[in-house]
Design a protein around this motif. Structure first.
Motif, PDB file in Angstrom:
ATOM      1  N   UNK A 220       0.933  -0.970   0.041  1.00 28.31           N
ATOM      2  CA  UNK A 220       0.022   0.014   0.019  1.00 28.31           C
ATOM      3  C   UNK A 220       0.836   1.281  -0.001  1.00 28.31           C
ATOM      4  N   UNK A 221       0.439   2.184  -0.754  1.00 29.53           N
ATOM      5  CA  UNK A 221       1.190   3.394  -1.010  1.00 29.53           C
ATOM      6  C   UNK A 221       0.970   4.296   0.172  1.00 29.53           C
ATOM      7  N   UNK A 225       4.816   3.228   8.213  1.00 25.58           N
ATOM      8  CA  UNK A 225       5.749   2.185   8.995  1.00 25.58           C
ATOM      9  C   UNK A 225       5.814   1.018   8.601  1.00 25.58           C
ATOM     10  N   UNK A 226       6.810   0.323   8.396  1.00 23.62           N
ATOM     11  CA  UNK A 226       7.029  -1.066   8.186  1.00 23.62           C
ATOM     12  C   UNK A 226       8.110  -1.658   9.270  1.00 23.62           C
ATOM     13  N   UNK A 227       7.783  -2.699  10.016  1.00 20.97           N
ATOM     14  CA  UNK A 227       8.778  -3.363  10.784  1.00 20.97           C
ATOM     15  C   UNK A 227       8.806  -4.948  10.344  1.00 20.97           C
ATOM     16  N   UNK A 243      10.393   3.303  -2.436  1.00 20.94           N
ATOM     17  CA  UNK A 243       9.987   4.185  -3.150  1.00 20.94           C
ATOM     18  C   UNK A 243       8.572   4.579  -2.652  1.00 20.94           C
ATOM     19  N   UNK A 244       8.233   3.896  -1.730  1.00 20.16           N
ATOM     20  CA  UNK A 244       6.928   4.149  -1.096  1.00 20.16           C
ATOM     21  C   UNK A 244       6.800   5.525  -0.536  1.00 20.16           C
ATOM     22  N   UNK A 245       5.764   6.276  -1.165  1.00 19.05           N
ATOM     23  CA  UNK A 245       5.905   7.755  -1.023  1.00 19.05           C
ATOM     24  C   UNK A 245       5.487   8.457   0.261  1.00 19.05           C
ATOM     25  N   UNK A 265      18.277   6.292  -9.215  1.00 20.47           N
ATOM     26  CA  UNK A 265      17.912   7.415 -10.029  1.00 20.47           C
ATOM     27  C   UNK A 265      16.408   8.053  -9.533  1.00 20.47           C
ATOM     28  N   UNK A 266      15.998   8.972  -9.763  1.00 17.46           N
ATOM     29  CA  UNK A 266      14.451   9.172  -9.592  1.00 17.46           C
ATOM     30  C   UNK A 266      13.908   8.996  -8.343  1.00 17.46           C
ATOM     31  N   UNK A 267      14.579   9.549  -7.190  1.00 17.50           N
ATOM     32  CA  UNK A 267      14.130   8.938  -5.972  1.00 17.50           C
ATOM     33  C   UNK A 267      14.437  10.078  -4.806  1.00 17.50           C
ATOM     34  N   UNK A 268      13.263  10.386  -4.107  1.00 17.32           N
ATOM     35  CA  UNK A 268      13.445  11.060  -2.887  1.00 17.32           C
ATOM     36  C   UNK A 268      12.517  10.208  -1.964  1.00 17.32           C
ATOM     37  N   UNK A 269      12.768  10.558  -0.532  1.00 18.14           N
ATOM     38  CA  UNK A 269      11.723   9.779   0.234  1.00 18.14           C
ATOM     39  C   UNK A 269      11.593  10.845   1.441  1.00 18.14           C
ATOM     40  N   UNK A 270      10.653  10.814   2.309  1.00 16.92           N
ATOM     41  CA  UNK A 270      10.313  11.256   3.543  1.00 16.92           C
ATOM     42  C   UNK A 270      10.810  10.609   4.693  1.00 16.92           C
TER      43      UNK A 270
END
Length: 769
Positions: A220-221, A225-227, A243-245, A265-270
């Motif tokens: 799921x986009x 939080x994933x543990x 890449x999950x936004x 490439x083409x990657x940014x992450x919060x």
């Protein structure tokens, strides 16, 4: 500690959700009462459990209050007022049930009345004990459920497919402390397909070894939080998960067969939190980490990274925690790290970082913990560390740092632990320049000399002090320790201290002052230190008789080592019942008389070494009653008589090192004795990691003889085996049963009157003399 914090945050999150809902749905009019059928269902559910405070122990450890919430559930009262129950204020339906940390002990059967609550949106059963029962498939019928927490509650078996029917779930937590639960590939596939609104997924310690990692391609986009730590994940993780936004937190630690790579490439992450410790990467630190501009907590321990620490790490200016420990980094630390102004936790231990400790460390003014243990740092400790006013822990052990101990620690009033051992620190001990906040100080294995500073008395909160393996001289004046009411561990071994044996403070648990030049007698007042656990005064010049109270002066005593002194007289006669002695060593003195039979009270005794004394006695058969005895050294005494009274079964079944040499034993070799040595028959050297006999800060050692040469085993491998019966008066045939001791590594029967060596011994795997 990290996972405990997650538990706390999870529980707080659940509570806040319930509180928020209650506020949003409240009105000035009186709320309807809980319906009778739902009230009855809850009371029936209560009957399934007993209450025991020990089943929710983990809650108290992380600061959550545990108590039996169900005790407020009384028939005839409104269930909406019951502890842990939340109702819809408009309709009175039970929509939330928080029974976390509620001491529940029992199981939930398939026909449980819990499943008669169709309106549930929040369900939290975390931190209870469901006795390894399976998760009922009927959990899947809670169609409105948004939050499900079954963590740390001792469920086991396969996670039912029906959990994937909960399409409204925003958070799912099935974590536990051990791998009791298993997720199969088909269930994961359906979870990923159906739970499209999921924001939090916590599966710590859920066994997922059969999962194809491609299953995570369609997560799921909405996930934040994933543990997935310690899930036995195997193979290459798709970079889609990075890449999950909306992903803020990702924990993959403790999956040693999991490999991964960041998008290039083409990657940014919060992302704010990333832990990939104890997974496989290999190679240099990936440059794409530099794109994680919001990262605050970065844990990448034990990933087989190599190369130098890149300068671009200094661009991650939001970092609070940085852990690159147990890798193969080399070179010097880049000065750009000084830009990490909010860094609190800094861990580079167990790498090969070189160069001097940089002055710019003083710029990290928010840092609280520094772990640089086991590297190759050189130079001196920079005085700029005095800027680190929040520092609580400094770990610099196992480096090549030289020079004197600087004065920069005096104003660090929050500093509680300093580890400087195993370096090249030099110079004469000056008066201690440490804050009285200090609790732990290790300076051992350096080149420090001089007398013990009297200013040590100012460290009133000190509990641990290790100054061993230096060149300290002078006497030990324990008046300077009188103020140290919390001192538990004191190690002065391997120095040049002289004078009489000091009596440690009554609070002392571990007292090690071996390998010095102490003289005089053991003062009887030593028996007032009734909490002591390790008492090691070996390798000194002490003399006189051993106070009789030493046999039972501390119920906590685990190790007593008096070897290589000049004690005479007899051993203490009384060893009290219920004692906890594990190691007792009198080797290398002038003790005589009989071996005290009260040693039979030492039921935990593993090592008994009274070699090289003048004890005159027959063989102590009663030692067979010591169930865990592994090392028996009686060599070079005056033991005499025949060895013919052993039990027929399991005599000394755990014994691995036996030395009866240089005595006056006679007669034939005892067949029953050798038959009972089960540990030497079954020890498997290839299994597991290398282990040594030790007790806390004390390591067992022993002198053994092989091929005519005596040598000291500074540490005793748990798989080491030897039998030495040499230099006695044994005669007759050598029993063939000795050849059945498959894992015997040394056998010495020389200087006796023995005949007929069996082929099984001559061609056996051990060294014979």
């Amino acid at each position: 500690m990290m996972m405990r914090s997650l538990i706390l945050l999870s529980q707080l999150f659940f509570y806040l959700l319930l509180l928020l809902y209650s506020q949003l749905t409240s009105s000035s009019s009186s709320a309807p009462l809980c319906s009778q059928d739902q009230s009855f269902a809850l009371l029936q559910f209560k009957q399934l459990f007993s209450f025991s405070n020990d089943v929710s122990f983990n809650c108290d450890e992380v600061g959550l209050h545990s108590y039996p919430r169900m005790e407020s559930w009384k028939e005839g009262t409104d269930c909406c007022s019951w502890d842990g129950v939340t109702c819809d204020r408009m309709k009175g339906d039970v929509i939330g049930l928080d029974l976390s940390c509620s001491w529940l002990n029992g199981t939930i059967p398939f026909n449980s009345s819990l499943f008669l609550l169709p309106h549930l949106q929040w369900l939290n059963l975390a931190s209870n004990n469901f006795n390894y029962s399976s998760i009922p498939s009927r959990f899947g019928q809670f169609a409105r459920l948004k939050h499900l927490d079954l963590s740390h509650s001792m469920f086991s078996g396969k996670v039912p497919l029906e959990i994937s029917h909960l399409s409204q779930l925003a958070s799912l937590d099935l974590s536990d402390y051990n791998s009791y639960l298993k997720l199969e590939a088909s269930v994961v596939k359906r979870l990923v397909q159906n739970l499209t609104k999921l924001r939090e997924l916590h599966l710590e310690n859920v066994e997922m070894s059969s999962i194809s990692l491609s299953s995570f391609m369609n997560l799921s986009s909405a996930l934040t939080s994933i543990t997935l730590n310690n899930c036995l994940l195997r193979g290459k993780l798709p970079d889609h998960i990075f890449r999950l936004p909306n992903l803020r937190e990702l924990i993959l630690t403790d999956n040693p067969e999991l490999t991964w790579s960041f998008p290039m490439v083409n990657w940014s992450t919060p992302q704010r939190y990333l832990d990939v410790s104890r997974t496989i990467y290999s190679g240099e630190l990936p440059k794409s980490i530099g794109k994680m501009k919001f990262i605050q907590h970065l844990f990448m321990s034990e990933c087989k990274f190599n190369g130098s620490i890149p300068a671009w790490l200094g661009n991650l200016t939001q970092l609070i925690d940085l852990d690159l420990s147990i890798n193969n980094f080399s070179g010097e630390m880049p000065s750009s790290i000084s830009n990490l102004f909010v860094l609190s936790y800094f861990d580079l231990r167990s790498n090969n970082i070189q160069g001097a400790l940089p002055i710019w460390l003083g710029n990290l003014t928010r840092v609280t913990e520094i772990f640089f243990v086991t590297n190759n740092f050189t130079g001196q400790i920079p005085s700029s560390l005095s800027n680190l006013k929040d520092l609580t822990f400094l770990g610099l052990r196992y480096n090549n740092i030289g020079g004197r101990i600087p004065n920069c620690f005096a104003n660090l009033t929050k500093l509680t632990a300093i580890h400087l051992s195993y370096n090249q620190l030099t110079g004469q001990f000056a008066e201690f320049q440490f804050s009285d906040s200090l609790e732990f100080l290790s300076l051992d294995n350096n080149r420090l000399y001089g007398s013990i500073p009297k200013s040590i008395s100012n460290l009133v909160n000190l509990s641990f002090l290790d100054m061993s393996s230096n060149d300290l001289n002078g006497t030990v004046d324990f008046n300077m320790f009188k103020k140290l009411k919390t001192l538990l561990y004191l190690n002065f071994r391997a120095n040049l201290l002289h004078g009489v044996l000091p009596v440690p403070p009554s609070s002392m648990r571990n007292f090690l002052i071996s390998n010095n030049r102490l003289s005089g007698e053991i003062p009887s007042s030593i028996c007032n230190v009734t909490s002591i656990e390790i008492f090691d005064i070996s390798y000194n010049n002490l003399s006189g008789t051993i106070p009789s109270c030493l046999g039972n002066f501390s119920n906590s005593l685990v190790v007593m080592d008096l070897r290589r002194n000049n004690f005479y007289g007899t051993m203490p006669e009384t060893f009290a019942e219920g004692n906890t002695l594990r190691t007792l060593v009198f080797n290398g003195n002038q003790l005589e008389g009989l071996l005290p039979k009260s040693l039979v009270n030492c039921k935990y005794l593993e090592v008994l070494d009274i070699g090289n004394n003048k004890v005159n006695d027959s063989f102590p058969y009663w030692l067979e009653d010591l169930p865990v005895l592994q090392v028996l050294i009686l060599r070079s005494n005056k033991f005499n008589g025949q060895l013919d009274n052993f039990k027929t079964k399991s005599s000394f079944s755990l014994m691995r090192i036996i030395d009866l040499s240089h005595n006056e034993f006679s007669g034939s070799l005892p067949t029953n004795f050798f038959k009972g040595l089960k540990a030497i028959k079954t020890t498997k050297e290839s299994e597991g990691e290398v282990k040594y006999m030790e007790q806390g800060y004390y390591q067992d050692s022993v002198i053994v003889a092989m091929k005519g040469q005596s040598f000291v085993l500074e540490r005793i491998l748990t798989i080491f085996t030897t039998i030495d019966l040499s230099s006695n008066k044994f005669n007759g045939k050598i029993p063939e049963v000795i050849g059945m001791l498959n894992f015997l590594r040394g056998l010495n029967l020389s200087h006796n009157r023995l005949i007929n060596w069996p082929y099984s011994i001559i061609f056996g795997p051990f060294v014979c003399t």
